[in-house]
Write an enzyme that holds these catalytic residues in place. Structure first.
Site, PDB file in Angstrom:
ATOM      1  N   GLU A   1      13.263  -3.169  10.699  1.00 42.36           N
ATOM      2  CA  GLU A   1      12.921  -1.983   9.911  1.00 42.36           C
ATOM      3  C   GLU A   1      11.927  -1.101  10.678  1.00 42.36           C
ATOM      4  O   GLU A   1      10.884  -1.580  11.113  1.00 42.36           O
ATOM      5  CB  GLU A   1      12.280  -2.468   8.604  1.00 42.36           C
ATOM      6  CG  GLU A   1      11.838  -1.358   7.685  1.00 42.36           C
ATOM      7  CD  GLU A   1      11.172  -1.895   6.416  1.00 42.36           C
ATOM      8  OE1 GLU A   1      10.562  -2.983   6.449  1.00 42.36           O
ATOM      9  OE2 GLU A   1      11.278  -1.207   5.385  1.00 42.36           O
TER      10      GLU A   1
ATOM     11  N   CYS B   1      10.416   1.774   1.678  1.00 43.68           N
ATOM     12  CA  CYS B   1      11.450   0.740   1.833  1.00 43.68           C
ATOM     13  C   CYS B   1      12.839   1.359   1.706  1.00 43.68           C
ATOM     14  O   CYS B   1      13.771   0.944   2.375  1.00 43.68           O
ATOM     15  CB  CYS B   1      11.241  -0.348   0.784  1.00 43.68           C
ATOM     16  SG  CYS B   1      11.122   0.309  -0.880  1.00 43.68           S
TER      17      CYS B   1
ATOM     18  N   TRP C   1       0.807  -1.223   0.000  1.00 40.70           N
ATOM     19  CA  TRP C   1       0.000   0.000   0.000  1.00 40.70           C
ATOM     20  C   TRP C   1       0.840   1.274   0.000  1.00 40.70           C
ATOM     21  O   TRP C   1       0.311   2.361  -0.189  1.00 40.70           O
ATOM     22  CB  TRP C   1      -0.893   0.014   1.252  1.00 40.70           C
ATOM     23  CG  TRP C   1      -0.112  -0.371   2.479  1.00 40.70           C
ATOM     24  CD1 TRP C   1      -0.045  -1.621   3.041  1.00 40.70           C
ATOM     25  CD2 TRP C   1       0.773   0.459   3.234  1.00 40.70           C
ATOM     26  NE1 TRP C   1       0.828  -1.609   4.103  1.00 40.70           N
ATOM     27  CE2 TRP C   1       1.342  -0.338   4.242  1.00 40.70           C
ATOM     28  CE3 TRP C   1       1.141   1.806   3.171  1.00 40.70           C
ATOM     29  CZ2 TRP C   1       2.264   0.159   5.173  1.00 40.70           C
ATOM     30  CZ3 TRP C   1       2.059   2.299   4.084  1.00 40.70           C
ATOM     31  CH2 TRP C   1       2.609   1.476   5.078  1.00 40.70           C
ATOM     32  N   ASN C   2       2.149   1.183   0.262  1.00 42.81           N
ATOM     33  CA  ASN C   2       2.864   2.431   0.589  1.00 42.81           C
ATOM     34  C   ASN C   2       3.057   3.366  -0.611  1.00 42.81           C
ATOM     35  O   ASN C   2       3.010   4.580  -0.454  1.00 42.81           O
ATOM     36  CB  ASN C   2       4.171   2.155   1.330  1.00 42.81           C
ATOM     37  CG  ASN C   2       5.159   1.360   0.544  1.00 42.81           C
ATOM     38  OD1 ASN C   2       4.799   0.719  -0.435  1.00 42.81           O
ATOM     39  ND2 ASN C   2       6.412   1.396   0.948  1.00 42.81           N
TER      40      ASN C   2
ATOM     41  N   GLY D   1       6.814  -6.182  -0.586  1.00 40.32           N
ATOM     42  CA  GLY D   1       6.172  -6.166   0.720  1.00 40.32           C
ATOM     43  C   GLY D   1       7.118  -6.621   1.797  1.00 40.32           C
ATOM     44  O   GLY D   1       8.338  -6.462   1.684  1.00 40.32           O
TER      45      GLY D   1
ATOM     46  N   ALA E   1      -2.654  -4.618  -1.845  1.00 46.91           N
ATOM     47  CA  ALA E   1      -2.874  -4.640  -0.392  1.00 46.91           C
ATOM     48  C   ALA E   1      -4.352  -4.350  -0.102  1.00 46.91           C
ATOM     49  O   ALA E   1      -4.997  -3.560  -0.803  1.00 46.91           O
ATOM     50  CB  ALA E   1      -1.994  -3.599   0.277  1.00 46.91           C
TER      51      ALA E   1
ATOM     52  N   GLU F   1      10.801  -7.779  -3.766  1.00 45.54           N
ATOM     53  CA  GLU F   1      11.268  -6.461  -3.299  1.00 45.54           C
ATOM     54  C   GLU F   1      10.765  -6.320  -1.870  1.00 45.54           C
ATOM     55  O   GLU F   1       9.588  -6.042  -1.653  1.00 45.54           O
ATOM     56  CB  GLU F   1      10.676  -5.344  -4.176  1.00 45.54           C
ATOM     57  CG  GLU F   1      11.082  -5.401  -5.625  1.00 45.54           C
ATOM     58  CD  GLU F   1      12.520  -4.950  -5.844  1.00 45.54           C
ATOM     59  OE1 GLU F   1      13.216  -4.626  -4.872  1.00 45.54           O
ATOM     60  OE2 GLU F   1      12.940  -4.934  -7.015  1.00 45.54           O
ATOM     61  N   LEU F   2      11.653  -6.519  -0.913  1.00 46.84           N
ATOM     62  CA  LEU F   2      11.190  -6.586   0.478  1.00 46.84           C
ATOM     63  C   LEU F   2      11.642  -5.354   1.267  1.00 46.84           C
ATOM     64  O   LEU F   2      11.855  -4.295   0.710  1.00 46.84           O
ATOM     65  CB  LEU F   2      11.654  -7.907   1.100  1.00 46.84           C
ATOM     66  CG  LEU F   2      11.287  -9.149   0.268  1.00 46.84           C
ATOM     67  CD1 LEU F   2      11.779 -10.414   0.921  1.00 46.84           C
ATOM     68  CD2 LEU F   2       9.791  -9.240   0.004  1.00 46.84           C
TER      69      LEU F   2
ATOM     70  N   LYS G   1      -2.856  -8.545  -7.158  1.00 50.40           N
ATOM     71  CA  LYS G   1      -3.439  -8.689  -5.814  1.00 50.40           C
ATOM     72  C   LYS G   1      -2.822  -7.551  -5.004  1.00 50.40           C
ATOM     73  O   LYS G   1      -1.667  -7.617  -4.563  1.00 50.40           O
ATOM     74  CB  LYS G   1      -3.078 -10.053  -5.191  1.00 50.40           C
ATOM     75  CG  LYS G   1      -3.670 -10.292  -3.815  1.00 50.40           C
ATOM     76  CD  LYS G   1      -2.713  -9.842  -2.736  1.00 50.40           C
ATOM     77  CE  LYS G   1      -3.257  -9.947  -1.344  1.00 50.40           C
ATOM     78  NZ  LYS G   1      -4.077  -8.771  -0.956  1.00 50.40           N
TER      79      LYS G   1
HETATM   80  P1  NAP Z   1       2.882  -6.864   3.575  1.00 50.11           P
HETATM   81  O1  NAP Z   1       2.064  -6.989   4.777  1.00 50.11           O
HETATM   82  O2  NAP Z   1       3.873  -7.921   3.283  1.00 50.11           O
HETATM   83  O3  NAP Z   1       1.859  -6.725   2.348  1.00 50.11           O
HETATM   84  C1  NAP Z   1       2.290  -6.620   1.026  1.00 50.11           C
HETATM   85  C2  NAP Z   1       1.368  -7.423   0.149  1.00 50.11           C
HETATM   86  O4  NAP Z   1       1.532  -8.806   0.441  1.00 50.11           O
HETATM   87  C3  NAP Z   1      -0.113  -7.121   0.373  1.00 50.11           C
HETATM   88  O5  NAP Z   1      -0.791  -7.237  -0.842  1.00 50.11           O
HETATM   89  C4  NAP Z   1      -0.528  -8.218   1.338  1.00 50.11           C
HETATM   90  O6  NAP Z   1      -1.897  -8.489   1.282  1.00 50.11           O
HETATM   91  C5  NAP Z   1       0.283  -9.375   0.809  1.00 50.11           C
HETATM   92  N1  NAP Z   1       0.588 -10.420   1.786  1.00 50.11           N
HETATM   93  C6  NAP Z   1       0.804 -10.283   3.112  1.00 50.11           C
HETATM   94  N2  NAP Z   1       1.102 -11.480   3.653  1.00 50.11           N
HETATM   95  C7  NAP Z   1       1.077 -12.381   2.644  1.00 50.11           C
HETATM   96  C8  NAP Z   1       1.301 -13.783   2.560  1.00 50.11           C
HETATM   97  N3  NAP Z   1       1.625 -14.495   3.631  1.00 50.11           N
HETATM   98  N4  NAP Z   1       1.187 -14.387   1.366  1.00 50.11           N
HETATM   99  C9  NAP Z   1       0.870 -13.671   0.270  1.00 50.11           C
HETATM  100  N5  NAP Z   1       0.644 -12.346   0.278  1.00 50.11           N
HETATM  101  C10 NAP Z   1       0.752 -11.705   1.444  1.00 50.11           C
HETATM  102  O7  NAP Z   1       3.698  -5.510   3.527  1.00 50.11           O
HETATM  103  P2  NAP Z   1       3.150  -4.051   3.764  1.00 50.11           P
HETATM  104  O8  NAP Z   1       3.007  -3.864   5.226  1.00 50.11           O
HETATM  105  O9  NAP Z   1       1.979  -3.786   2.909  1.00 50.11           O
HETATM  106  O10 NAP Z   1       4.356  -3.178   3.167  1.00 50.11           O
HETATM  107  C11 NAP Z   1       5.431  -2.799   3.932  1.00 50.11           C
HETATM  108  C12 NAP Z   1       6.653  -3.606   3.616  1.00 50.11           C
HETATM  109  O11 NAP Z   1       6.918  -3.577   2.216  1.00 50.11           O
HETATM  110  C13 NAP Z   1       7.868  -2.989   4.256  1.00 50.11           C
HETATM  111  O12 NAP Z   1       8.678  -4.002   4.783  1.00 50.11           O
HETATM  112  C14 NAP Z   1       8.551  -2.283   3.096  1.00 50.11           C
HETATM  113  O13 NAP Z   1       9.909  -2.053   3.288  1.00 50.11           O
HETATM  114  C15 NAP Z   1       8.278  -3.223   1.991  1.00 50.11           C
HETATM  115  N6  NAP Z   1       8.428  -2.551   0.694  1.00 50.11           N
HETATM  116  C16 NAP Z   1       9.482  -2.888  -0.094  1.00 50.11           C
HETATM  117  C17 NAP Z   1       9.698  -2.231  -1.310  1.00 50.11           C
HETATM  118  C18 NAP Z   1      10.848  -2.594  -2.203  1.00 50.11           C
HETATM  119  O14 NAP Z   1      10.829  -2.190  -3.363  1.00 50.11           O
HETATM  120  N7  NAP Z   1      11.846  -3.320  -1.747  1.00 50.11           N
HETATM  121  C19 NAP Z   1       8.818  -1.239  -1.705  1.00 50.11           C
HETATM  122  C20 NAP Z   1       7.753  -0.907  -0.861  1.00 50.11           C
HETATM  123  C21 NAP Z   1       7.569  -1.591   0.340  1.00 50.11           C
HETATM  124  P3  NAP Z   1      -2.916  -7.960   2.423  1.00 50.11           P
HETATM  125  O15 NAP Z   1      -2.877  -6.471   2.387  1.00 50.11           O
HETATM  126  O16 NAP Z   1      -4.218  -8.520   1.997  1.00 50.11           O
HETATM  127  O17 NAP Z   1      -2.415  -8.506   3.724  1.00 50.11           O
END
Ligand code: NAP
Length: 468
Positions: free
Chosen positions: A367, A268, A136-137, A212, A162, A234-235, A160
């Protein structure tokens, strides 16, 4: 997590959505597979025409979609507008460059002969239906930087998104449809994370990309590994921001504030750990803290706001826990450290600077996804490099020095997917983006990004023995 728009500035639920059921998912998969069979054969000028049309429409919609993003996840409106503009730029960049990036490659004549061929070349062909699990960010940008190259390469996308940004997710599907993409080329699936496994295991899905958190990445990578499907991850990140004595301190301080609080601190690639040489530490700490403390926190729709709310109540609770743990273990709060007064209805948190960080504190390894900076004092270059690398993450890094040898040392030794000297990390369509270590693998953007979801095909023609 329900699929809903909940305004983080006041906690109000504005709209809820029903999750797509098994029949709906099956319909989307069938439509995507059939769309790919046709779309894969379109030529690059046609794909460029469609992508350019999507860019034009997005440009027209900039203000409206910016408001939707701010309402759904709380980023300041000006930042949301800038995000939309950045997506337009990336779409145009890929529309203009894909033909060159995907052009056939030819080995030298000697190499061709050595392989026993009359002719040989490498051809980039699309992989198929790609599932994109997105955060979502940066709700528009994260999707665009997958969708623009993937569609230009001839793939089709299933999004899919957020669960807290459903309206932005639906907007994206509508955008590509209005741009003229054939039905099924880009579909948004309103599903929770539990539905991801079934979709990813479906034989009609060729590959996946996830941006994510680490747990989400681990889960998707494990399933894709089991199915032998390509993934890009991309985590998270905990990027270092190193300030050495030769730095232009004015610029280093003002950029440090932007690098930490951009997107309300939820990026991130935000600078999170500030590693400062002892010769400039006191000066930097004082000026950085004063600027962080002076930021305006409040309504993200207001032009005067620097920092809006965190996107979710849980996100704020996680951040508070990290700060409280550090303080309990002896960290000093130089500014912030709590919820701002008068903003009780939303999920706000004060811009915060913590000093005296030690390895036993959770914030040293985890983080901080919000406007919280940690300050470290180092005595020299070796210590700075070692501390910069002392993290499970390896997304990007920022180093402030005018000394060429120091720059070379970081360019050689930093364990990250990027190093930005005398500036802050930012993504650009022409520069590859991605990390190492727990920040994931694979690259987005540039030529590297468009080739991630290509079948790199060797086309070899045997020499005709009868030919003279
Ligand atoms: P998140 O909770 O991992 O959610 C990201 C996406 O993954 C959402 O669509 C979420 O769906 C889905 N998801 C969550 N758990 C899952 C699972 N077990 N299996 C499959 N899909 C799953 O992350 P967030 O809180 O939205 O985002 C923050 C994180 O993203 C931070 O750690 C940030 O650093 C990282 N990020 C990284 C980058 C990069 O380019 N490296 C860029 C932006 C953000 P739901 O919403 O339905 O739970």
């Amino acid at each position: 997590m329900p699929i809903a728009t909940v305004n983080p500035a006041n906690g109000e639920t504005l709209r809820t959505f029903d999750e797509l059921g098994a029949d709906g998912i099956e319909r989307c998969l069938a439509t995507a597979a059939s769309a790919f069979r046709r779309y894969r054969t379109t030529d690059l000028p046609e794909r460029a025409r469609l992508m350019s049309r999507a860019a034009d429409l997005l440009e027209e919609d900039q203000d409206a979609i910016a408001r939707t993003m701010t309402t759904e996840m709380g980023k300041p409106l000006a930042a949301a507008r800038a995000e939309a503009a950045k997506c337009v730029k990336a779409m145009r960049w890929y529309a203009g460059h894909a033909e060159i990036l995907l052009a056939d490659e030819f080995p030298s004549e000697t190499e061709v002969k050595d392989s026993g061929a009359a002719h040989a070349r490498v051809r980039y062909r699309p992989l198929g239906v790609v599932l994109a699990v997105m955060p979502w960010n940066f709700p528009l940008w994260q999707v665009t930087r997958f969708a623009a190259p993937a569609l230009m390469a001839g793939n089709v996308g299933l999004l899919k998104h957020a669960s807290n940004v459903p309206q932005t997710a639906l907007y994206l599907e509508d955008l590509f449809r209005r741009a003229g993409y054939p039905e099924g080329c880009f579909q948004t699936l309103l599903v929770g994370s539990r539905a991801v496994e079934g979709i990813l295991r479906d034989p009609r899905v060729a590959a996946a990309t996830l941006t994510g958190s680490e747990p989400a990445g681990r889960s998707v990578a494990a399933i894709a590994g089991d199915e032998i499907k390509k993934t890009v991850l991309e985590l998270g990140g905990s990027d270092p921001y190193v300030v050495l004595p030769s730095a232009d301190l004015d610029r280093a301080v003002s950029t440090a504030v932007t690098a930490r609080v951009q997107n309300n601190g939820q990026s991130c690639i935000a600078a999170k750990r500030f590693i400062v040489h002892t010769r400039v530490y006191d000066d930097f700490a004082e000026r950085f803290t004063a600027r962080m403390a002076a930021l305006t926190v409040g309504d993200p729709m207001a032009d005067t706001t620097d920092v809006g709310p965190l996107a979710s109540e849980q996100g704020r609770a996680d951040l508070e826990e990290l700060v409280d743990d550090a303080v309990r273990r002896g960290a000093t709060v130089l500014c912030g450290g709590s919820r701002p007064e008068g903003l009780e209805r939303g999920w706000f948190y004060e811009p915060t600077v913590l000093a005296g960080i030690t390895p036993g504190m959770r914030i040293h390894r985890e983080e901080a996804f919000g406007p919280v900076a940690t300050l470290y004092r180092v005595g020299g270059l070796d210590e700075a490099v070692e501390l910069a690398n002392d993290t499970p993450f390896g997304l990007s890094s920022n180093v402030w020095t005018r000394d060429r040898e120091e720059q070379e040392r970081f360019a050689r030794d930093i364990e990250a997917g990027g190093v930005f000297f005398n500036g802050m990390t930012a993504s650009h369509p022409a520069l590859p983006f991605g990390g190492v270590k727990r920040s994931g693998y694979g690259r987005e953007l540039a030529g590297h990004g468009i080739r991630e979801f290509c079948n790199v095909t060797t086309v070899w023609h045997g020499a005709d023995p009868d030919a003279s």
